[in-house]
Design a protein around this motif. Structure first.
Motif, PDB file in Angstrom:
ATOM      1  N   ALA A 179       0.781  -1.035  -0.081  1.00  0.00           N
ATOM      2  CA  ALA A 179       0.168   0.007  -0.164  1.00  0.00           C
ATOM      3  C   ALA A 179       0.745   1.105   0.029  1.00  0.00           C
ATOM      4  O   ALA A 179       0.629   2.184  -0.721  1.00  0.00           O
ATOM      5  CB  ALA A 179      -1.111   0.031   1.173  1.00  0.00           C
ATOM      6  N   LEU A 221      -3.782  -4.423  10.586  1.00  0.00           N
ATOM      7  CA  LEU A 221      -4.829  -4.132   9.784  1.00  0.00           C
ATOM      8  C   LEU A 221      -5.167  -3.062   9.294  1.00  0.00           C
ATOM      9  O   LEU A 221      -5.543  -2.517   8.263  1.00  0.00           O
ATOM     10  CB  LEU A 221      -5.807  -5.062  10.129  1.00  0.00           C
ATOM     11  CG  LEU A 221      -7.125  -5.323   9.309  1.00  0.00           C
ATOM     12  CD1 LEU A 221      -6.757  -6.145   7.948  1.00  0.00           C
ATOM     13  CD2 LEU A 221      -8.310  -6.278   9.722  1.00  0.00           C
ATOM     14  N   ALA A 222      -5.119  -2.093  10.436  1.00  0.00           N
ATOM     15  CA  ALA A 222      -5.836  -0.606  10.209  1.00  0.00           C
ATOM     16  C   ALA A 222      -4.831   0.045   9.356  1.00  0.00           C
ATOM     17  O   ALA A 222      -5.363   0.487   8.521  1.00  0.00           O
ATOM     18  CB  ALA A 222      -5.774   0.064  11.434  1.00  0.00           C
ATOM     19  N   PHE A 270      -2.816  -1.180   6.866  1.00  0.00           N
ATOM     20  CA  PHE A 270      -2.934  -1.791   5.586  1.00  0.00           C
ATOM     21  C   PHE A 270      -4.299  -1.088   4.897  1.00  0.00           C
ATOM     22  O   PHE A 270      -4.327  -0.541   3.757  1.00  0.00           O
ATOM     23  CB  PHE A 270      -3.343  -3.097   5.595  1.00  0.00           C
ATOM     24  CG  PHE A 270      -3.590  -3.915   4.445  1.00  0.00           C
ATOM     25  CD1 PHE A 270      -2.713  -3.498   3.426  1.00  0.00           C
ATOM     26  CD2 PHE A 270      -4.591  -4.714   4.263  1.00  0.00           C
ATOM     27  CE1 PHE A 270      -2.854  -4.175   2.226  1.00  0.00           C
ATOM     28  CE2 PHE A 270      -4.631  -5.446   3.037  1.00  0.00           C
ATOM     29  CZ  PHE A 270      -3.977  -5.027   1.902  1.00  0.00           C
ATOM     30  N   VAL A 271      -5.451  -0.958   5.754  1.00  0.00           N
ATOM     31  CA  VAL A 271      -6.829  -0.385   4.985  1.00  0.00           C
ATOM     32  C   VAL A 271      -6.719   1.108   4.649  1.00  0.00           C
ATOM     33  O   VAL A 271      -6.821   1.655   3.687  1.00  0.00           O
ATOM     34  CB  VAL A 271      -7.734  -0.846   6.083  1.00  0.00           C
ATOM     35  CG1 VAL A 271      -9.114  -0.056   5.411  1.00  0.00           C
ATOM     36  CG2 VAL A 271      -8.074  -2.266   6.053  1.00  0.00           C
ATOM     37  N   ALA A 272      -6.001   1.793   5.884  1.00  0.00           N
ATOM     38  CA  ALA A 272      -5.832   2.995   5.693  1.00  0.00           C
ATOM     39  C   ALA A 272      -5.031   3.651   4.571  1.00  0.00           C
ATOM     40  O   ALA A 272      -5.348   4.470   3.649  1.00  0.00           O
ATOM     41  CB  ALA A 272      -5.296   3.735   7.005  1.00  0.00           C
ATOM     42  N   LEU A 321      -4.290   1.634   1.793  1.00  0.00           N
ATOM     43  CA  LEU A 321      -5.085   1.315   0.682  1.00  0.00           C
ATOM     44  C   LEU A 321      -6.028   2.340   0.209  1.00  0.00           C
ATOM     45  O   LEU A 321      -6.114   2.673  -0.899  1.00  0.00           O
ATOM     46  CB  LEU A 321      -5.853   0.241   0.741  1.00  0.00           C
ATOM     47  CG  LEU A 321      -4.921  -1.480   0.568  1.00  0.00           C
ATOM     48  CD1 LEU A 321      -6.060  -2.314   0.528  1.00  0.00           C
ATOM     49  CD2 LEU A 321      -4.121  -1.282  -0.610  1.00  0.00           C
ATOM     50  N   ALA A 322      -6.663   2.902   1.115  1.00  0.00           N
ATOM     51  CA  ALA A 322      -7.568   3.966   0.918  1.00  0.00           C
ATOM     52  C   ALA A 322      -6.962   5.212   0.599  1.00  0.00           C
ATOM     53  O   ALA A 322      -7.345   5.932  -0.645  1.00  0.00           O
ATOM     54  CB  ALA A 322      -8.327   4.211   2.133  1.00  0.00           C
ATOM     55  N   ARG A 358      -6.030   4.619  -2.977  1.00  0.00           N
ATOM     56  CA  ARG A 358      -7.297   4.873  -3.809  1.00  0.00           C
ATOM     57  C   ARG A 358      -7.709   6.159  -4.329  1.00  0.00           C
ATOM     58  O   ARG A 358      -8.048   6.609  -5.162  1.00  0.00           O
ATOM     59  CB  ARG A 358      -8.293   3.962  -3.344  1.00  0.00           C
ATOM     60  CG  ARG A 358      -9.527   3.745  -3.866  1.00  0.00           C
ATOM     61  CD  ARG A 358     -10.324   2.481  -3.251  1.00  0.00           C
ATOM     62  NE  ARG A 358      -9.522   1.322  -3.775  1.00  0.00           N
ATOM     63  CZ  ARG A 358      -9.943   0.648  -4.925  1.00  0.00           C
ATOM     64  NH1 ARG A 358     -11.053   0.930  -5.517  1.00  0.00           N
ATOM     65  NH2 ARG A 358      -9.220  -0.463  -5.285  1.00  0.00           N
TER      66      ARG A 358
END
Ligand SMILES: Nc1ncnc2c1ncn2[C@@H]1O[C@H](COP(=O)(O)OP(=O)(O)OP(=O)(O)O)[C@@H](O)[C@H]1O
Ligand SMILES: [Mg+2]
Lengths: 318, 234
Positions: free
Chosen positions: B128, B208-209, B211-213, B215-216, B219
């Motif tokens: 990411a 995980l947090a 990773f998601v952040a 990725l966002a 995006r």
């Protein structure tokens, strides 16, 4: 294969401006706007085969990038297969095929066959349909001898056949080809042309292609659009185009020294720029060989070329 | 090997502290040196320029006209390569280290499982971050500097130079607030059994947090890039 009468492409006053910055002095930067596409309007119906021509930098590739959703227009409106390309890029990708002659969508390190297999998964095509299409394309484009060769080792002509196949395996209703014949020899060019004609006839696929080769257009398209400086300067049938501009040719001669306009039978000097002169002649009454012989008799020349049709239209339009 | 060099430095650090620094003894230090060495390649700690290269050359158009999500596409390709590099370049350093040193290997299966998940997330965070850093090429045609900066900051704050527990407390606190620790320091600590029980879940959740952040973030950048920015070349 379009089932409705919905137009394949509708462009209405389409515009794209690029801001180009470049240095002027140490710190100052100039910002220049390049109007790559400047109010282009046209409509392509399902099943049409349209040639999109224009000199280098005219805006052809830029138009195509907008049609496929890769670039967002700066103005005007655009619908490809009824969709707004930028907003529905991925959805559209499933329904159109694209070839950029100067890029590859195949995988350099994989054999051609593996690239096609990957595309089957990328486009989630039906297995049977995939095999059927692949079989027929391999035959039509005569690809069986290099299916197992890694893409990086293919010749340009072989790769281009691969690119066409890659763009068509998912049965697109519209294919957009940006210079599909660039750099190809006569044999490959003919193979590609024959293939496209066949595709259009058998499947009704709509084709929009750019090229610098007028021959391509003559063999493929019923209609041609010419664009220059971001504007459409001609849009009409190929036959009609040829009868308007087709009988005249221009010879450009570079003389060793500047001279008064040459007096050669059957020609008329249209422009003199120092030692360079342009002579126009009618192809139906005088042959190029006669003209050249006439010029050689008149003066010492250092270079000579015959400009083709399209060039004359660019001049007329610009 | 670089792993040995780092191991000896950390042994020296532990010895200077009277056999233990910040609660870490020699065995932990040495194992840390080798485990982080193993994590380097698969998490992309050496930098990643492929996408930036495609943006620079304009080949990114090909990625944009496929009917797949560009970010997921690159994530899939990253995952494949990363799994391969963990195997080929991650396991050998550990084995080499084990030849000379007595490494601390997780005693139970549960720790191994948590460690495996932690490594996967570390690789995901690596993806990411690099994806976002590569996208900078849409704006600055040369994004290599950005990539090198990421590598530099990662090396320092990720614990790849020395474990961040050796930092002054305030700096360690800063490091723990950044995503880089989640790429190397945290999975290494999990391996060493320093996040026992519920601590393991907290560690994974933090990763995980991130990773998601991140990725966002990628995006959003991709959206902005395709909307406003320019594709190079005809
Ligand atoms: N990324 C870009 N940034 C700035 N200007 C651009 C960019 N892409 C294209 N242009 C400009 O837009 C104009 C049109 O370019 P385009 O690539 O559409 O031409 P083309 O008709 O495809 O030409 P060719 O026949 O050479 O392929 C050119 O003046 C070009 O310099
Ligand atoms: Mg072009």
């Amino acid at each position: 294969m379009a089932s409705t009468d919905q137009p394949a492409i509708v462009a209405d006053h389409l515009e794209k401006t690029f801001a180009v910055r470049h240095r002027a002095g140490r710190l100052r930067r100039h910002r220049i706007e390049v109007r790559a596409v400047d109010g282009v309007s046209f409509r392509v119906d399902p099943g049409e085969m349209v040639g999109y021509l224009g000199p280098n930098g005219a805006g052809k590739s830029t138009t195509i990038k907008m049609l496929t959703g890769i670039l967002t227009p700066s103005g005007g409106s655009l619908a490809t297969l009824g969709l707004d390309p930028t907003r529905h890029r991925t959805e559209l990708a499933q329904r159109i095929g694209v070839v950029f002659g100067q890029r590859t969508q195949l995988w350099w390190d994989l054999p051609l066959a593996d690239s096609f297999e990957l595309l089957h998964h990328v486009y989630r095509t039906d297995r049977r349909r995939h095999e059927e299409n692949l079989g027929s394309f391999v035959e039509l484009l005569d690809m069986s001898s290099f299916m197992l060769t890694p893409v990086r080792q293919l010749s340009l002509g072989q790769r281009m056949r691969g690119e066409l196949t890659a763009a068509l395996l998912h049965d697109p209703a519209l294919v957009v080809l940006d210079e599909p014949t660039i750099g190809l020899d006569i044999v490959s060019k003919l193979a590609v042309r024959e293939f496209l004609v066949n595709l259009n006839r058998e499947r009704g696929t709509t084709v929009l292609l750019t090229t610098h080769d007028l021959d391509d257009v003559e063999h493929l398209c019923q209609r041609m659009m010419i664009i220059d400086h971001g504007r459409v300067i001609h849009d009409g049938g190929v036959a009609e185009f040829k009868s308007t501009y087709g009988t005249h040719r221009t010879v450009v001669v570079d003389l060793v020294d500047a001279a008064p306009p040459l007096d050669v039978l059957g020609t008329m000097v249209t422009r003199v720029d120092g030692p360079r002169q342009r002579l126009r002649f009618d192809r139906s009454t005088t042959t190029a060989a006669q003209v050249i012989a006439g010029i050689v008799e008149e003066a010492a020349i250092s270079d000579l070329s015959i400009e083709d049709l399209v060039r004359q239209v660019y001049d007329a339009g610009g | 090997m670089f792993g040995y060099l780092r191991a000896y430095i950390l042994i020296g650090v532990a010895a200077a502290g009277g056999g233990e620094v910040a609660g870490w003894d020699e065995g932990l230090m040495v194992t840390f040196a080798f485990i982080t060495q193993s994590l380097l390649a698969g998490t992309g700690a050496f930098g990643e320029q492929e996408l930036a290269e495609r943006i620079r050359s304009g080949d990114v158009v090909v990625d944009l006209y496929r009917p797949v999500d560009v970010q997921l596409w690159w994530l899939a390709s990253w995952s494949g390569r990363s799994a391969y590099t963990f195997g080929s370049r991650g396991i050998p350093p550990m084995l080499l280290g084990a030849v000379v040193f007595d490494l601390r290997v997780p005693p139970d299966a549960a720790t191994w499982i948590v460690f495996a998940l932690s490594v996967v997330l570390a690789s995901g965070i690596g993806f990411a971050i690099r994806f976002a850093a590569n996208l900078v090429a849409f704006w600055l045609l040369d994004s290599r500097g950005v990539d090198q900066l990421v590598t530099l900051v990662l090396t320092f704050f990720g614990g790849l130079l020395v474990p961040i527990v050796l930092f002054p407390p305030w700096l360690e606190a800063v490091a723990r607030l950044l995503p880089f620790a989640a790429m190397a320091q945290v999975p290494a600590e999990v391996f060493l059994g320093l996040h026992p029980g519920r601590g393991a879940l907290t560690a994974l959740a933090t990763q995980l947090a991130w990773f998601v952040a991140l990725l966002a973030l990628g995006r959003v950048m991709l959206g902005a890039a395709t909307r406003k920015v320019v594709i190079q070349g005809g």
